[in-house]
Design a protein around this motif. Structure first.
Motif, PDB file in Angstrom:
ATOM      1  N   GLY A   8     -54.110 -14.905 -69.340  1.00  0.00           N
ATOM      2  CA  GLY A   8     -53.209 -16.035 -69.618  1.00  0.00           C
ATOM      3  C   GLY A   8     -53.671 -16.914 -70.762  1.00  0.00           C
ATOM      4  N   THR A   9     -54.843 -16.602 -71.328  1.00  0.00           N
ATOM      5  CA  THR A   9     -55.344 -17.299 -72.514  1.00  0.00           C
ATOM      6  C   THR A   9     -54.678 -16.785 -73.786  1.00  0.00           C
ATOM      7  OG1 THR A   9     -57.066 -15.628 -72.573  1.00  0.00           O
ATOM      8  CG2 THR A   9     -57.640 -17.726 -71.532  1.00  0.00           C
ATOM      9  N   GLY A  10     -53.952 -15.665 -73.690  1.00  0.00           N
ATOM     10  CA  GLY A  10     -53.356 -15.036 -74.872  1.00  0.00           C
ATOM     11  C   GLY A  10     -51.954 -15.547 -75.151  1.00  0.00           C
ATOM     12  N   ASP A  11     -51.289 -14.867 -76.083  1.00  0.00           N
ATOM     13  CA  ASP A  11     -50.001 -15.362 -76.587  1.00  0.00           C
ATOM     14  C   ASP A  11     -48.898 -15.362 -75.524  1.00  0.00           C
ATOM     15  OD1 ASP A  11     -51.184 -15.685 -79.031  1.00  0.00           O
ATOM     16  OD2 ASP A  11     -50.504 -13.754 -79.814  1.00  0.00           O
ATOM     17  N   LEU A  12     -48.717 -14.233 -74.849  1.00  0.00           N
ATOM     18  CA  LEU A  12     -47.639 -14.200 -73.846  1.00  0.00           C
ATOM     19  C   LEU A  12     -47.974 -15.116 -72.669  1.00  0.00           C
ATOM     20  CD1 LEU A  12     -44.907 -12.992 -73.037  1.00  0.00           C
ATOM     21  CD2 LEU A  12     -46.174 -11.278 -71.729  1.00  0.00           C
ATOM     22  N   GLY A  13     -49.242 -15.103 -72.259  1.00  0.00           N
ATOM     23  CA  GLY A  13     -49.657 -15.978 -71.152  1.00  0.00           C
ATOM     24  C   GLY A  13     -49.375 -17.432 -71.467  1.00  0.00           C
ATOM     25  N   GLY A  31     -55.533 -16.891 -65.836  1.00  0.00           N
ATOM     26  CA  GLY A  31     -56.717 -16.051 -65.652  1.00  0.00           C
ATOM     27  C   GLY A  31     -57.315 -15.622 -66.972  1.00  0.00           C
ATOM     28  N   SER A  32     -58.618 -15.400 -66.928  1.00  0.00           N
ATOM     29  CA  SER A  32     -59.352 -14.887 -68.086  1.00  0.00           C
ATOM     30  C   SER A  32     -60.542 -14.126 -67.552  1.00  0.00           C
ATOM     31  CB  SER A  32     -59.820 -16.061 -68.949  1.00  0.00           C
ATOM     32  OG  SER A  32     -60.764 -15.629 -69.919  1.00  0.00           O
ATOM     33  N   ARG A  33     -61.160 -13.303 -68.426  1.00  0.00           N
ATOM     34  CA  ARG A  33     -62.431 -12.701 -68.013  1.00  0.00           C
ATOM     35  C   ARG A  33     -63.497 -13.779 -67.894  1.00  0.00           C
ATOM     36  NH1 ARG A  33     -62.639  -8.765 -72.923  1.00  0.00           N
ATOM     37  NH2 ARG A  33     -61.557 -10.588 -73.742  1.00  0.00           N
ATOM     38  N   ASP A  34     -63.332 -14.852 -68.655  1.00  0.00           N
ATOM     39  CA  ASP A  34     -64.337 -15.917 -68.725  1.00  0.00           C
ATOM     40  C   ASP A  34     -63.747 -17.193 -68.101  1.00  0.00           C
ATOM     41  OD1 ASP A  34     -65.856 -18.078 -69.475  1.00  0.00           O
ATOM     42  OD2 ASP A  34     -66.070 -17.461 -71.563  1.00  0.00           O
ATOM     43  N   ALA A  73     -50.892  -9.980 -68.296  1.00  0.00           N
ATOM     44  CA  ALA A  73     -50.577 -10.332 -69.693  1.00  0.00           C
ATOM     45  C   ALA A  73     -51.707  -9.921 -70.622  1.00  0.00           C
ATOM     46  CB  ALA A  73     -50.287 -11.832 -69.804  1.00  0.00           C
ATOM     47  N   VAL A  74     -52.045  -8.635 -70.572  1.00  0.00           N
ATOM     48  CA  VAL A  74     -53.087  -8.094 -71.454  1.00  0.00           C
ATOM     49  C   VAL A  74     -52.565  -6.821 -72.117  1.00  0.00           C
ATOM     50  CG1 VAL A  74     -54.932  -8.991 -69.947  1.00  0.00           C
ATOM     51  CG2 VAL A  74     -54.238  -6.611 -69.761  1.00  0.00           C
ATOM     52  N   SER A  75     -53.269  -6.400 -73.149  1.00  0.00           N
ATOM     53  CA  SER A  75     -52.887  -5.178 -73.858  1.00  0.00           C
ATOM     54  C   SER A  75     -52.911  -3.990 -72.889  1.00  0.00           C
ATOM     55  CB  SER A  75     -53.876  -4.973 -75.003  1.00  0.00           C
ATOM     56  OG  SER A  75     -54.173  -3.627 -75.150  1.00  0.00           O
ATOM     57  N   TYR A  77     -54.109  -1.236 -73.299  1.00  0.00           N
ATOM     58  CA  TYR A  77     -55.372  -0.514 -73.420  1.00  0.00           C
ATOM     59  C   TYR A  77     -56.462  -1.134 -72.540  1.00  0.00           C
ATOM     60  CZ  TYR A  77     -52.381   0.958 -77.104  1.00  0.00           C
ATOM     61  OH  TYR A  77     -51.271   1.411 -77.758  1.00  0.00           O
ATOM     62  N   HIS A  78     -56.217  -2.363 -72.042  1.00  0.00           N
ATOM     63  CA  HIS A  78     -57.201  -3.026 -71.181  1.00  0.00           C
ATOM     64  C   HIS A  78     -56.761  -3.054 -69.721  1.00  0.00           C
ATOM     65  CE1 HIS A  78     -58.059  -5.209 -75.165  1.00  0.00           C
ATOM     66  NE2 HIS A  78     -58.902  -4.216 -75.026  1.00  0.00           N
ATOM     67  N   LEU A  79     -55.576  -2.510 -69.458  1.00  0.00           N
ATOM     68  CA  LEU A  79     -55.032  -2.626 -68.106  1.00  0.00           C
ATOM     69  C   LEU A  79     -55.828  -1.855 -67.063  1.00  0.00           C
ATOM     70  CD1 LEU A  79     -51.175  -2.433 -68.585  1.00  0.00           C
ATOM     71  CD2 LEU A  79     -52.507  -4.302 -67.614  1.00  0.00           C
ATOM     72  N   PRO A  99     -45.760  -6.714 -68.303  1.00  0.00           N
ATOM     73  CA  PRO A  99     -44.947  -6.916 -69.493  1.00  0.00           C
ATOM     74  C   PRO A  99     -45.454  -6.042 -70.643  1.00  0.00           C
ATOM     75  CG  PRO A  99     -46.674  -8.572 -69.431  1.00  0.00           C
ATOM     76  CD  PRO A  99     -46.949  -7.608 -68.284  1.00  0.00           C
ATOM     77  N   ALA A 100     -46.426  -5.178 -70.372  1.00  0.00           N
ATOM     78  CA  ALA A 100     -47.217  -4.549 -71.448  1.00  0.00           C
ATOM     79  C   ALA A 100     -46.487  -3.363 -72.074  1.00  0.00           C
ATOM     80  CB  ALA A 100     -48.558  -4.103 -70.890  1.00  0.00           C
ATOM     81  N   VAL A 101     -46.715  -3.220 -73.371  1.00  0.00           N
ATOM     82  CA  VAL A 101     -46.061  -2.161 -74.155  1.00  0.00           C
ATOM     83  C   VAL A 101     -47.122  -1.486 -75.026  1.00  0.00           C
ATOM     84  CG1 VAL A 101     -44.364  -1.697 -75.949  1.00  0.00           C
ATOM     85  CG2 VAL A 101     -43.907  -3.473 -74.251  1.00  0.00           C
ATOM     86  N   GLY A 102     -47.150  -0.150 -75.003  1.00  0.00           N
ATOM     87  CA  GLY A 102     -48.030   0.591 -75.912  1.00  0.00           C
ATOM     88  C   GLY A 102     -47.300   0.831 -77.226  1.00  0.00           C
ATOM     89  N   PHE A 138     -40.318  -9.026 -68.939  1.00  0.00           N
ATOM     90  CA  PHE A 138     -40.775  -9.871 -70.063  1.00  0.00           C
ATOM     91  C   PHE A 138     -41.150  -9.102 -71.329  1.00  0.00           C
ATOM     92  CE2 PHE A 138     -42.450 -12.075 -66.110  1.00  0.00           C
ATOM     93  CZ  PHE A 138     -41.354 -12.904 -65.970  1.00  0.00           C
ATOM     94  N   HIS A 139     -40.892  -7.777 -71.381  1.00  0.00           N
ATOM     95  CA  HIS A 139     -41.348  -6.975 -72.527  1.00  0.00           C
ATOM     96  C   HIS A 139     -40.763  -7.438 -73.853  1.00  0.00           C
ATOM     97  CE1 HIS A 139     -41.461  -4.365 -68.937  1.00  0.00           C
ATOM     98  NE2 HIS A 139     -42.561  -3.897 -69.471  1.00  0.00           N
ATOM     99  N   THR A 140     -39.522  -7.920 -73.833  1.00  0.00           N
ATOM    100  CA  THR A 140     -38.835  -8.200 -75.109  1.00  0.00           C
ATOM    101  C   THR A 140     -38.827  -9.682 -75.462  1.00  0.00           C
ATOM    102  OG1 THR A 140     -36.748  -8.264 -73.903  1.00  0.00           O
ATOM    103  CG2 THR A 140     -37.343  -6.169 -74.959  1.00  0.00           C
ATOM    104  N   LEU A 141     -39.639 -10.476 -74.760  1.00  0.00           N
ATOM    105  CA  LEU A 141     -39.670 -11.916 -75.087  1.00  0.00           C
ATOM    106  C   LEU A 141     -40.677 -12.172 -76.199  1.00  0.00           C
ATOM    107  CD1 LEU A 141     -39.627 -13.550 -71.548  1.00  0.00           C
ATOM    108  CD2 LEU A 141     -37.714 -13.100 -73.099  1.00  0.00           C
ATOM    109  N   PRO A 142     -40.271 -12.819 -77.287  1.00  0.00           N
ATOM    110  CA  PRO A 142     -41.234 -13.148 -78.344  1.00  0.00           C
ATOM    111  C   PRO A 142     -42.105 -14.329 -77.928  1.00  0.00           C
ATOM    112  CG  PRO A 142     -39.017 -13.846 -78.973  1.00  0.00           C
ATOM    113  CD  PRO A 142     -38.899 -13.250 -77.603  1.00  0.00           C
ATOM    114  N   ALA A 143     -43.415 -14.082 -77.807  1.00  0.00           N
ATOM    115  CA  ALA A 143     -44.317 -15.099 -77.249  1.00  0.00           C
ATOM    116  C   ALA A 143     -44.299 -16.388 -78.056  1.00  0.00           C
ATOM    117  CB  ALA A 143     -45.740 -14.531 -77.189  1.00  0.00           C
ATOM    118  N   GLY A 144     -44.205 -16.265 -79.380  1.00  0.00           N
ATOM    119  CA  GLY A 144     -44.239 -17.464 -80.225  1.00  0.00           C
ATOM    120  C   GLY A 144     -43.088 -18.405 -79.921  1.00  0.00           C
TER     121      GLY A 144
END
Ligand SMILES: NC(=O)c1ccc[n+]([C@@H]2O[C@H](COP(=O)([O-])OP(=O)(O)OC[C@H]3O[C@@H](n4cnc5c(N)ncnc54)[C@H](OP(=O)(O)O)[C@@H]3O)[C@@H](O)[C@H]2O)c1
Length: 218
Positions: A8-13, A31-34, A73-75, A77-79, A99-102, A138-144
């Motif tokens: 949740g520290t990232g753009d979509l979060g 949530g975050s790893r840290d 809400a992570v890439s 590749y990290h799921l 919401p993740a997309v490869g 949420f796949h097609t929502l622009p985070a910005g």
């Protein structure tokens, strides 16, 4: 409702936390790893909402353990790693939302690059404990544009999943964001079709100088 935004520290979060924080009274767990980064992000979002929202920051596993709805809400590749660390922390009734997309960038723009399972949602299903329903949204929502609270939203999001009651619950929570509509898009078999819309939207944006495109079904 307790909603965890893992990564949740990232753009979509950030975008989802700010919208749910402003428009609803859900309890939000960033949530975050840290845990320090989680707390920092949560207090930043809360400050942007003038302290009116219930937002706290904790490590991903602690967020997942407390939530009714867990948004990954992570890439993609990290799921796999993320799910292996939180899988045994989920409550039996928690709904796991992907919401993740490869995607990959090529000469013709962005294209869909699903994992070997055929879709990210299928990967999530494979790595999620059996009792927990898996829903895509949420796949097609622009985070910005989500994170820019001056933007009035007028988007739809397509929601699919392996249990109708879980899809209905995620639709309700998604629609609690002002300006966001939802449509049911069937089961996990439709995941690749929905996920593949995101690279198409990004290519449309880049080719037509129209960034931040979303989807509206009319
Ligand atoms: N951005 C968009 O507009 C958008 C729209 C729709 C869907 N999506 C999808 O939503 C997901 C998140 O996108 P995003 O743009 O928000 O991503 P992001 O900002 O690049 O990353 C989100 C978070 O992932 C965490 N992370 C990084 N490496 C990790 C690892 N190895 N293991 C676990 N967590 C890790 C980081 O959190 P910590 O460092 O705090 O752990 C980071 O803040 C993606 O799957 C994307 O396809 C994005």
């Amino acid at each position: 409702m307790q909603i965890a935004l893992l990564g949740g520290t990232g753009d979509l979060g950030a975008g989802l936390a700010l919208r749910w924080g402003r428009d609803t009274d859900h309890d939000l767990l960033v949530g975050s790893r840290d845990p320090d980064q989680a707390r920092e992000a949560a207090s930043d979002y809360a400050a942007r909402l003038d302290g009116t929202a219930s937002i706290s920051g904790v490590q991903n596993g602690d967020a997942a353990a407390q939530a009714d709805i867990v948004v990954l809400a992570v890439s993609p590749y990290h799921l796999g790693d993320l799910l292996s660390t939180i899988g045994d922390r989920l409550s039996e009734t928690a709904i796991v939302v992907t919401p993740a997309v490869g995607m990959e960038r090529g000469e013709d723009g962005m294209s869909y690059a699903p994992p070997p399972q055929g879709s990210v949602a299928a990967l999530v299903r494979e790595r999620t404990p059996d009792p927990n329903p898996v829903v895509g949204a949420f796949h097609t929502l622009p985070a910005g544009r989500l994170a820019d609270l001056d933007t009035t939203l007028d988007f739809d999001t397509l929601v699919f999943g392996d249990r109708a009651d879980a899809v209905a619950q995620v639709r309700e929570v998604a629609e609690s964001i002002d300006g966001l509509g939802t449509l049911t898009a069937g089961g996990l078999g439709n995941a690749a079709a929905v996920e593949s819309l995101t690279p198409l939207l990004l290519t449309l944006g880049a080719e037509n100088d129209a960034h931040g495109l979303g989807l509206k079904i009319q």
